[in-house]
Design a protein around this motif. Structure first.
Motif, PDB file in Angstrom:
ATOM      1  N   ILE A 135      -4.020   2.646  19.802  1.00 40.14           N
ATOM      2  CA  ILE A 135      -3.853   1.566  18.807  1.00 40.14           C
ATOM      3  C   ILE A 135      -2.593   1.855  17.985  1.00 40.14           C
ATOM      4  CG2 ILE A 135      -4.893   0.451  16.786  1.00 40.14           C
ATOM      5  CD1 ILE A 135      -7.618   1.405  17.982  1.00 40.14           C
ATOM      6  N   LYS A 136      -1.765   0.815  17.857  1.00 42.30           N
ATOM      7  CA  LYS A 136      -0.477   1.013  17.169  1.00 42.30           C
ATOM      8  C   LYS A 136      -0.184  -0.140  16.221  1.00 42.30           C
ATOM      9  CE  LYS A 136       2.058   2.695  21.028  1.00 42.30           C
ATOM     10  NZ  LYS A 136       3.019   2.217  21.998  1.00 42.30           N
ATOM     11  N   LEU A 137       0.488   0.173  15.139  1.00 41.33           N
ATOM     12  CA  LEU A 137       1.055  -0.883  14.294  1.00 41.33           C
ATOM     13  C   LEU A 137       2.520  -1.004  14.714  1.00 41.33           C
ATOM     14  CD1 LEU A 137      -0.384   0.036  10.790  1.00 41.33           C
ATOM     15  CD2 LEU A 137      -1.219  -1.653  12.378  1.00 41.33           C
ATOM     16  N   VAL A 138       2.918  -2.211  15.067  1.00 41.04           N
ATOM     17  CA  VAL A 138       4.264  -2.398  15.626  1.00 41.04           C
ATOM     18  C   VAL A 138       5.055  -3.401  14.788  1.00 41.04           C
ATOM     19  CG1 VAL A 138       5.508  -3.074  17.719  1.00 41.04           C
ATOM     20  CG2 VAL A 138       3.260  -2.037  17.906  1.00 41.04           C
ATOM     21  N   PRO A 139       6.295  -3.032  14.401  1.00 41.42           N
ATOM     22  CA  PRO A 139       7.100  -3.983  13.613  1.00 41.42           C
ATOM     23  C   PRO A 139       7.590  -5.167  14.467  1.00 41.42           C
ATOM     24  CG  PRO A 139       8.273  -1.911  13.917  1.00 41.42           C
ATOM     25  CD  PRO A 139       6.965  -1.757  14.611  1.00 41.42           C
ATOM     26  N   ILE A 140       7.674  -6.330  13.844  1.00 43.43           N
ATOM     27  CA  ILE A 140       8.194  -7.515  14.543  1.00 43.43           C
ATOM     28  C   ILE A 140       9.492  -7.940  13.859  1.00 43.43           C
ATOM     29  CG2 ILE A 140       7.728  -9.923  15.185  1.00 43.43           C
ATOM     30  CD1 ILE A 140       4.796  -9.390  14.727  1.00 43.43           C
ATOM     31  N   LYS A 141      10.512  -8.248  14.671  1.00 41.53           N
ATOM     32  CA  LYS A 141      11.785  -8.702  14.091  1.00 41.53           C
ATOM     33  C   LYS A 141      12.084 -10.132  14.529  1.00 41.53           C
ATOM     34  CE  LYS A 141      14.048  -4.317  13.556  1.00 41.53           C
ATOM     35  NZ  LYS A 141      15.253  -3.566  13.809  1.00 41.53           N
ATOM     36  N   ILE A 200       0.832  -1.204   0.000  1.00 43.23           N
ATOM     37  CA  ILE A 200       0.000   0.000   0.000  1.00 43.23           C
ATOM     38  C   ILE A 200       0.867   1.254   0.000  1.00 43.23           C
ATOM     39  CG2 ILE A 200      -1.611   1.368   1.396  1.00 43.23           C
ATOM     40  CD1 ILE A 200      -2.901  -1.174   2.318  1.00 43.23           C
ATOM     41  N   ILE A 201       1.915   1.253   0.806  1.00 41.34           N
ATOM     42  CA  ILE A 201       2.696   2.477   0.934  1.00 41.34           C
ATOM     43  C   ILE A 201       3.835   2.529  -0.084  1.00 41.34           C
ATOM     44  CG2 ILE A 201       2.120   2.727   3.367  1.00 41.34           C
ATOM     45  CD1 ILE A 201       4.745   1.654   4.163  1.00 41.34           C
ATOM     46  N   GLY A 202       3.792   1.623  -1.042  1.00 36.54           N
ATOM     47  CA  GLY A 202       4.791   1.661  -2.108  1.00 36.54           C
ATOM     48  C   GLY A 202       6.153   1.179  -1.645  1.00 36.54           C
ATOM     49  N   PHE A 203       6.162   0.354  -0.595  1.00 38.27           N
ATOM     50  CA  PHE A 203       7.421  -0.161  -0.082  1.00 38.27           C
ATOM     51  C   PHE A 203       7.791  -1.502  -0.712  1.00 38.27           C
ATOM     52  CE2 PHE A 203       8.841   1.821   4.173  1.00 38.27           C
ATOM     53  CZ  PHE A 203       8.664   3.084   3.666  1.00 38.27           C
ATOM     54  N   SER A 204       6.941  -1.991  -1.607  1.00 36.80           N
ATOM     55  CA  SER A 204       7.244  -3.320  -2.141  1.00 36.80           C
ATOM     56  C   SER A 204       8.553  -3.285  -2.934  1.00 36.80           C
ATOM     57  CB  SER A 204       6.103  -3.847  -2.986  1.00 36.80           C
ATOM     58  OG  SER A 204       5.707  -2.868  -3.892  1.00 36.80           O
ATOM     59  N   ALA A 205       8.789  -2.153  -3.644  1.00 38.83           N
ATOM     60  CA  ALA A 205      10.056  -2.034  -4.380  1.00 38.83           C
ATOM     61  C   ALA A 205      11.222  -1.959  -3.393  1.00 38.83           C
ATOM     62  CB  ALA A 205      10.036  -0.790  -5.254  1.00 38.83           C
ATOM     63  N   VAL A 206      10.983  -1.322  -2.250  1.00 40.44           N
ATOM     64  CA  VAL A 206      12.034  -1.227  -1.218  1.00 40.44           C
ATOM     65  C   VAL A 206      12.353  -2.626  -0.705  1.00 40.44           C
ATOM     66  CG1 VAL A 206      12.564  -0.299   1.075  1.00 40.44           C
ATOM     67  CG2 VAL A 206      11.275   1.084  -0.539  1.00 40.44           C
ATOM     68  N   THR A 207      11.290  -3.390  -0.444  1.00 45.90           N
ATOM     69  CA  THR A 207      11.483  -4.763   0.033  1.00 45.90           C
ATOM     70  C   THR A 207      12.223  -5.591  -1.013  1.00 45.90           C
ATOM     71  OG1 THR A 207       9.334  -4.462   1.028  1.00 45.90           O
ATOM     72  CG2 THR A 207      10.245  -6.671   1.125  1.00 45.90           C
ATOM     73  N   ASP A 208      11.895  -5.363  -2.281  1.00 44.77           N
ATOM     74  CA  ASP A 208      12.561  -6.123  -3.355  1.00 44.77           C
ATOM     75  C   ASP A 208      14.064  -5.836  -3.350  1.00 44.77           C
ATOM     76  OD1 ASP A 208      10.157  -7.100  -4.059  1.00 44.77           O
ATOM     77  OD2 ASP A 208       9.888  -5.850  -5.837  1.00 44.77           O
ATOM     78  N   ILE A 209      14.414  -4.551  -3.263  1.00 48.26           N
ATOM     79  CA  ILE A 209      15.839  -4.188  -3.321  1.00 48.26           C
ATOM     80  C   ILE A 209      16.564  -4.705  -2.075  1.00 48.26           C
ATOM     81  CG2 ILE A 209      17.454  -2.224  -3.276  1.00 48.26           C
ATOM     82  CD1 ILE A 209      15.649  -0.868  -5.264  1.00 48.26           C
ATOM     83  N   ASP A 211      15.930  -9.200  11.660  1.00 47.12           N
ATOM     84  CA  ASP A 211      15.315  -8.930  10.363  1.00 47.12           C
ATOM     85  C   ASP A 211      13.829  -8.631  10.571  1.00 47.12           C
ATOM     86  OD1 ASP A 211      17.302  -9.013   8.581  1.00 47.12           O
ATOM     87  OD2 ASP A 211      17.016 -11.114   7.983  1.00 47.12           O
ATOM     88  N   LEU A 212      13.340  -7.628   9.854  1.00 46.56           N
ATOM     89  CA  LEU A 212      11.931  -7.268   9.945  1.00 46.56           C
ATOM     90  C   LEU A 212      11.100  -8.369   9.285  1.00 46.56           C
ATOM     91  CD1 LEU A 212       9.967  -4.929  10.653  1.00 46.56           C
ATOM     92  CD2 LEU A 212      10.304  -4.110   8.332  1.00 46.56           C
ATOM     93  N   VAL A 213      10.236  -9.009  10.060  1.00 43.44           N
ATOM     94  CA  VAL A 213       9.487 -10.138   9.486  1.00 43.44           C
ATOM     95  C   VAL A 213       7.976  -9.930   9.501  1.00 43.44           C
ATOM     96  CG1 VAL A 213      11.191 -11.953   9.870  1.00 43.44           C
ATOM     97  CG2 VAL A 213       9.631 -11.348  11.718  1.00 43.44           C
ATOM     98  N   GLY A 214       7.525  -8.904  10.190  1.00 43.43           N
ATOM     99  CA  GLY A 214       6.081  -8.713  10.218  1.00 43.43           C
ATOM    100  C   GLY A 214       5.666  -7.469  10.959  1.00 43.43           C
ATOM    101  N   PHE A 265      20.912   0.172   3.786  1.00 35.86           N
ATOM    102  CA  PHE A 265      19.559   0.168   3.220  1.00 35.86           C
ATOM    103  C   PHE A 265      18.512  -0.160   4.279  1.00 35.86           C
ATOM    104  CE2 PHE A 265      16.048  -1.306   0.593  1.00 35.86           C
ATOM    105  CZ  PHE A 265      16.026  -0.323  -0.384  1.00 35.86           C
ATOM    106  N   ILE A 266      18.781  -1.177   5.114  1.00 34.90           N
ATOM    107  CA  ILE A 266      17.752  -1.538   6.104  1.00 34.90           C
ATOM    108  C   ILE A 266      17.583  -0.420   7.138  1.00 34.90           C
ATOM    109  CG2 ILE A 266      17.778  -4.057   5.912  1.00 34.90           C
ATOM    110  CD1 ILE A 266      19.493  -4.193   8.375  1.00 34.90           C
TER     111      ILE A 266
END
Lengths: 64, 806
Positions: free
Chosen positions: B521-527, B150-159, B532-535, B486-487
């Protein structure tokens, strides 16, 4: 809200704009990756091929 | 940003005859019962923007992306289905057409429009009920993927993935090549021939000078060229065959030494692989679980891709909520994830072993190409070398065995490579080379030539291997540094995004659910353990205690609220091209207070947006209609009929326009029917405003009041209350008109009209209506404007005023 948020494209552009400043990174590898990105050809196969070619070039250069 | 001025759709899904919505950039609340075709509008807009319809894709095979089900079956083959959208920016106006061969064309071929369409494809324009909870009930990894898309990060994830993969691949190649072992093998040859190791040119030259001393040639070796000159000077052409033999045995010795250096590594990697494989296989439940995992993942994909839309389990066919099923599947998949991690670990261990085997098999294959192996005298040696290859291949065969197929793999002790045997063989080869060299003991020149030749060849090999190692290490370090940089950038950006995005979700959610103890309410990254960011997971505070994930604690209605908040936050954050969005039946599980607060959220916080809000729930429509109308929204009913498919229940103004156009064109076809419908609608408004009472009927039937009945009650009311109004309105004259004596449809009426008859009737109706309706303030005379002192009823501005008994 959205002004402070970087889009994915912005992140990538900034990375490639500043990639040369990364200390300790091999200049030739960096150049290859940047040009593959600019040409829209940054894929795993292309990186693999380009790194293979660079390996051969470096080998020849050093042997010379 | 673009808003919609009008949409016209024809031949798409349930829409047979053209359906027009003149929005003029306004929001609209659309009501239509289930099956009335509201979703045809949503499908048409989705196809217009994305070239496919997600929920139709699963119904088709091939690459039509749902287009086969998109075109209405009831339109003739020679008729094109189309969607025409007129925008606030008229440079975007376009018609997208699909013909009977499913060929698609778009009228606007400008780059400007193409760019707009392309950019719009990543925007959040449509939310359907079935997609509402997709993000909320998704697993953390899927949440991360969805959000990054959604936020256009898929290209970031690809790289990021490419950098990581490249660094990993180079590191694996370095490990598999075992360069240190290769270098040692070459140094062993140098030592054997030069009597000392040579790691630098100076050491080589010093050793070479020492070696050539007995020749008493006045040559001081200082350069590589000097060595070549010496070799040329002492070369003996007569001994070529002997030299070839010595080189052959030297190579055999050297290659076998290399392999010997890798044997321990092969054995230990196989041991690790074998242990993991057997651990997984030991418990038969694991195999079943892995098979089950594959099934559960398939089931999850079936539900998510809308192969099954209704609330039942596609396997056992029992009734079950689709959302509950997805949540249950996610939980069961999560339980099995640990096992999947173990299986992935096994895969990685297998890959490492494969890499080292490949390098050694390549070494053997290179050796087997030696010309002397073709000679009969070398048959025994050939057989032994081939045996080494066979023993290496035995490991490769074990790696091909399938865990899920319950294949057993060999015990490590059963497929050991005999290191002692190979060492013996290597020693024999080296010994033979030495013996052959010394066979010409009397020929010092030959001996020195052979030793110098092999020492120099091995030294050059050593340097070459060293360079390869350096170059690859440099590449690997570079990729590692790039990846780390990059990360860091990705995580910083993601955290900024999550923080701000969470604040919006929280705001929208708490607006819909005030005074509840769910906060922050928060969206929280999981490593993962490798950092490594996994979710991503959703956290919130419940009575001051942090809870996650939300599905375990929230009701379906609250989960839906969260889904809606997520969508609306996405709209605010990421829609840059379009200032409109469609909400298709999203409030089904909401209770009355939630519905009302949801409508308020839209009108208060999204007043700048054009919203197309579709609902099949009359209660919701009635609840919010007056609120949203006062904020400038349009209201519209959809209906479905066998003859016309999806259509719009027209408003008074629309019908009047249609009537006037027909008069202008002298087209009497259907005109009588339109006049009747128009009169019914206006009479309803008049009856409502003067409080003329009709007999009670239930809702659906109430909607079908006939003109004659309405005329009767209006006439009765003004006869009783109005003073002289009855004569002015002359309703009795209208009541006597043939088109109002009959049934709901004009087809049952025997009245055959001419255009002149209809014009006369229309004139009388208009006269009557203008007694009740003021063109100045555009309002009907109404009881709400009743003057109690003067006993008069009037319109909004007072231009129309009549006596009215209390």
């Amino acid at each position: 809200m959205s002004n402070k948020i970087k889009s994915g494209k912005q992140i990538i552009e900034e990375f490639f704009a500043e990639i040369k400043k990364i200390e300790g990174a091999d200049k030739k590898t960096v150049e290859i990756l940047t040009s593959l990105y600019r040409e829209g050809k940054l894929t795993d196969t292309n990186i693999q091929n380009a790194m293979g070619q660079l390996f051969q070039q470096d080998l020849v250069t050093k042997e010379e | 940003m673009a808003k919609i001025k009008s949409i016209e759709i024809s031949g798409i899904r349930g829409i047979k005859i053209p359906l027009s919505l003149n929005l003029n950039k306004n929001s609209i609340l659309i009501f239509g019962e289930n099956g009335s075709g509201k979703s045809s509008l949503t499908d048409a807009v989705e196809w217009y923007y994305s070239d496919g319809v997600e929920h139709l894709i699963s119904k088709e095979t091939g690459v039509t992306k749902g287009r086969g089900s998109l075109r209405s079956l009831f339109i003739p083959n020679n008729e094109d289905a189309f969607v025409n959208i007129q925008y606030s920016n008229n440079k975007l106006n376009a018609t997208k057409t699909i013909d009977s061969s499913l060929e698609v064309t778009t009228s606007n071929t400008t780059d400007y429009f193409k760019d707009y369409l392309h950019a719009s494809q990543s925007e959040n324009l449509i939310l359907r009920y079935r997609d509402l909870v997709g993000f909320i009930v998704a697993r953390p990894g899927e949440k991360l993927e969805k959000l990054q898309n959604i936020i256009g990060f898929s290209a970031v994830t690809d790289i990021r993935g490419l950098l990581k993969k490249s660094a990993g691949r180079i590191a694996r190649n370095i490990r598999a090549a075992n360069y240190d072992n290769q270098k040692n093998a070459q140094q062993a040859v140098v030592l054997e021939n030069l009597g000392q190791n040579a790691y630098t040119d100076d050491q080589l030259f010093a050793g070479a000078n020492q070696l050539i001393k007995p020749l008493q040639i006045e040559k001081d070796i200082k350069l590589h060229k000097d060595i070549q000159d010496v070799l040329k000077a002492i070369e003996t052409k007569e001994e070529t065959a002997l030299l070839e033999q010595i080189s052959f045995y030297t190579k055999v010795g050297e290659n076998l030494t290399e392999i010997i250096g890798n044997i321990d590594s092969i054995h230990s990697r196989y041991n690790i692989y074998h242990t993991t494989y057997n651990e997984l296989q030991k418990d038969p439940e694991n195999i079943q679980k892995l098979q089950l995992l594959a099934l559960l993942k398939e089931g999850q994909s079936v539900l998510k891709n809308d192969v099954v839309l209704d609330d039942y389990c596609p396997l056992c066919l029992q009734e079950k909520s689709r959302i509950e099923l997805i949540i249950e599947l996610n939980e069961r998949i999560k339980e099995l994830e640990e096992l999947e991690i173990e299986k992935d670990k096994l895969g990685e261990q297998g890959q490492k072993l494969k890499d080292i085997l490949r390098v050694n098999i390549n070494t053997i294959d290179g050796l087997l190409k030696e010309r002397l192996f073709k000679e009969e005298t070398q048959a025994k040696l050939l057989e032994k070398v081939q045996q080494i290859k066979t023993s290496l291949n035995a490991f490769s065969d074990e790696l091909k065995k399938e865990l899920i197929a319950k294949d057993l793999i060999q015990e490590p002790s059963k497929i050991q490579i005999d290191k002692k045997d190979i060492s013996e063989l290597a020693k024999q080869a080296q010994g033979t080379a030495k013996t052959l060299t010394e066979s010409k003991r009397s020929n010092i020149k030959f001996q020195i030539y052979t030793k110098l030749f092999h020492a120099v060849t091995a030294y050059n090999q050593y340097q070459s291997i060293k360079r390869q190692q350096e170059i690859l290490t440099k590449q690997q370090v570079t990729f590692q540094l790039l990846f780390a940089d990059f990360i860091k950038r990705q995580e910083e950006a993601l955290n900024v995004f999550l923080e701000m995005f969470s604040a919006n979700i929280d705001e929208y959610y708490t607006t819909m659910n005030p005074n509840e103890k769910i906060e922050d309410i928060k969206l929280v990254p999981i490593k993962d353990k490798n950092d490594d960011l996994v979710g991503i997971t959703i956290e919130y505070s419940f009575f001051d205690e942090t809870k996650t994930p939300p599905i375990a604690y929230l009701s379906e209605s609250h989960i839906n609220c969260l889904g809606l908040s997520f969508f609306l936050a996405s709209v605010k954050a990421f829609n840059k091209q379009n200032e409109f969005f469609i909400l298709d039946d999203v409030i089904s599980s909401f209770d009355r207070p939630h519905r009302s607060r949801f409508a308020k959220l839209l009108t208060d916080k999204f007043s700048n947006y054009q919203i197309l809000l579709l609902t099949h729930e009359q209660g919701f429509f009635e609840l919010v209609a007056s609120d949203v109308k006062s904020k400038g929204w349009l209201l519209q009913d959809f209906k479905w009929s066998k003859e016309n498919g999806v259509g719009i229940v027209e408003g008074i103004t629309d019908i009047k326009e249609r009537i006037l156009k027909k008069f202008e064109a002298k087209d009497k076809e259907g005109l009588g029917n339109y006049i009747r419908i128009y009169t019914e609608k206006v009479m309803k408004e008049i009856a409502y405003n003067i409080e003329a009472q009709v007999a009670f009927r239930y809702n659906e039937i109430n909607e079908k009041r006939m003109a004659a009945e309405l005329l009767d009650v209006v006439h009765g009311r003004i006869s009783k209350k109005g003073n002289g109004l009855k004569d002015k309105a002359n309703i009795q004259k209208l009541k006597g008109m043939p088109m109002f004596i009959g049934n709901v449809t004009s087809h049952d009426n025997e009245f055959t009209e001419s255009i002149e008859d209809l014009a006369a009737i229309w004139e009388d109706i208009e006269k009557t209506i203008h007694i009740f309706y003021c063109d100045g303030c555009r309002k009907f005379i109404s009881i709400k404007y009743f003057d109690n002192v003067e006993s008069k009823i009037r319109c909004g501005c007072g231009k129309l005023t009549y006596d009215w008994k209390k």
